[in-house]
Write a protein that holds these residues in place. Structure first.
Motif, PDB file in Angstrom:
ATOM      1  N   LYS A  53       0.723  -1.261   0.099  1.00  0.00           N
ATOM      2  CA  LYS A  53      -0.011  -0.069   0.136  1.00  0.00           C
ATOM      3  C   LYS A  53       1.100   1.048  -0.147  1.00  0.00           C
ATOM      4  N   GLU A  54       1.934   1.207   0.786  1.00  0.00           N
ATOM      5  CA  GLU A  54       3.047   2.337   0.703  1.00  0.00           C
ATOM      6  C   GLU A  54       3.430   2.344  -0.512  1.00  0.00           C
ATOM      7  N   TYR A  55       3.877   1.564  -1.391  1.00  0.00           N
ATOM      8  CA  TYR A  55       4.425   1.473  -2.478  1.00  0.00           C
ATOM      9  C   TYR A  55       3.607   2.364  -3.529  1.00  0.00           C
ATOM     10  N   GLU A  56       2.387   1.692  -3.493  1.00  0.00           N
ATOM     11  CA  GLU A  56       1.126   2.373  -4.272  1.00  0.00           C
ATOM     12  C   GLU A  56       1.281   3.637  -4.082  1.00  0.00           C
ATOM     13  N   ALA A  57       1.058   4.179  -2.846  1.00  0.00           N
ATOM     14  CA  ALA A  57       0.982   5.754  -2.663  1.00  0.00           C
ATOM     15  C   ALA A  57       2.078   6.343  -3.206  1.00  0.00           C
ATOM     16  N   THR A  58       3.332   5.660  -3.106  1.00  0.00           N
ATOM     17  CA  THR A  58       4.685   6.515  -3.585  1.00  0.00           C
ATOM     18  C   THR A  58       4.477   6.546  -4.887  1.00  0.00           C
ATOM     19  N   LEU A  59       3.949   5.269  -5.670  1.00  0.00           N
ATOM     20  CA  LEU A  59       4.077   5.553  -7.036  1.00  0.00           C
ATOM     21  C   LEU A  59       2.849   6.570  -7.493  1.00  0.00           C
ATOM     22  N   GLU A  64       2.115  12.147 -10.041  1.00  0.00           N
ATOM     23  CA  GLU A  64       1.971  13.609  -9.806  1.00  0.00           C
ATOM     24  C   GLU A  64       3.042  14.332 -10.000  1.00  0.00           C
ATOM     25  N   LYS A  65       4.225  13.863  -9.418  1.00  0.00           N
ATOM     26  CA  LYS A  65       5.370  14.753  -9.462  1.00  0.00           C
ATOM     27  C   LYS A  65       5.822  14.778 -10.994  1.00  0.00           C
ATOM     28  N   GLU A  66       5.611  13.705 -11.856  1.00  0.00           N
ATOM     29  CA  GLU A  66       5.906  13.423 -13.078  1.00  0.00           C
ATOM     30  C   GLU A  66       5.157  14.636 -13.939  1.00  0.00           C
ATOM     31  N   VAL A  67       3.943  14.556 -13.873  1.00  0.00           N
ATOM     32  CA  VAL A  67       2.904  15.606 -14.408  1.00  0.00           C
ATOM     33  C   VAL A  67       3.408  17.054 -14.259  1.00  0.00           C
ATOM     34  N   GLN A  68       3.886  17.399 -13.069  1.00  0.00           N
ATOM     35  CA  GLN A  68       4.201  18.725 -12.740  1.00  0.00           C
ATOM     36  C   GLN A  68       5.768  18.987 -13.487  1.00  0.00           C
ATOM     37  N   VAL A  69       6.662  18.105 -13.414  1.00  0.00           N
ATOM     38  CA  VAL A  69       7.556  18.170 -13.973  1.00  0.00           C
ATOM     39  C   VAL A  69       7.480  18.321 -15.750  1.00  0.00           C
ATOM     40  N   LYS A  70       6.683  17.590 -16.243  1.00  0.00           N
ATOM     41  CA  LYS A  70       6.472  17.809 -17.675  1.00  0.00           C
ATOM     42  C   LYS A  70       5.995  19.344 -17.870  1.00  0.00           C
ATOM     43  N   SER A  71       4.950  19.683 -16.852  1.00  0.00           N
ATOM     44  CA  SER A  71       4.345  20.909 -17.119  1.00  0.00           C
ATOM     45  C   SER A  71       5.525  21.928 -17.007  1.00  0.00           C
TER      46      SER A  71
END
Length: 104
Positions: A53-59, A64-71
């Motif tokens: 569950k923690e791994y899923e949350a981290t992913l 989300e961070k990847e989307v921010q970086v692309k933006s």
């Protein structure tokens, strides 16, 4: 009543033998299940589930961070393009300024 029923059942009958065989198979299966349960550490399974569950949350956070970086990358690209356009405009202005000085 049970004794009366037992007295009616012939232990050598085919039905009684099948019943005994079924009971023996069930007892064997139950022993196998208990042996498997003894091998399984349920606390580790629970811990692994929590880690998953923690791994899923981290992913999810990483996505989300990847989307921010692309933006941000798109904004940087846009700013770089505008900077090039400004350089071209400044270059043209410098040419015009040189032409005006030459005319003066």
């Amino acid at each position: 009543q049970i004794k009366a029923l037992e007295a009616k059942v012939d232990p050598s009958s085919e039905e009684a033998k099948e019943h005994e065989a079924t009971l023996a198979k069930l007892a064997e299966k139950e022993a196998q299940v208990k042996a498997l349960e003894a091998q399984v550490d349920f606390s580790k399974l629970s811990s692994a589930s929590e880690q998953a569950k923690e791994y899923e949350a981290t992913l999810s956070k990483l996505a989300e961070k990847e989307v921010q970086v692309k933006s941000l990358e798109a904004k940087v690209d846009s700013a770089a393009e505008k900077a090039k356009e400004h350089e071209v405009a400044l270059s043209k202005l410098a040419e015009k300024e040189a032409q005006i000085k030459a005319l003066e």
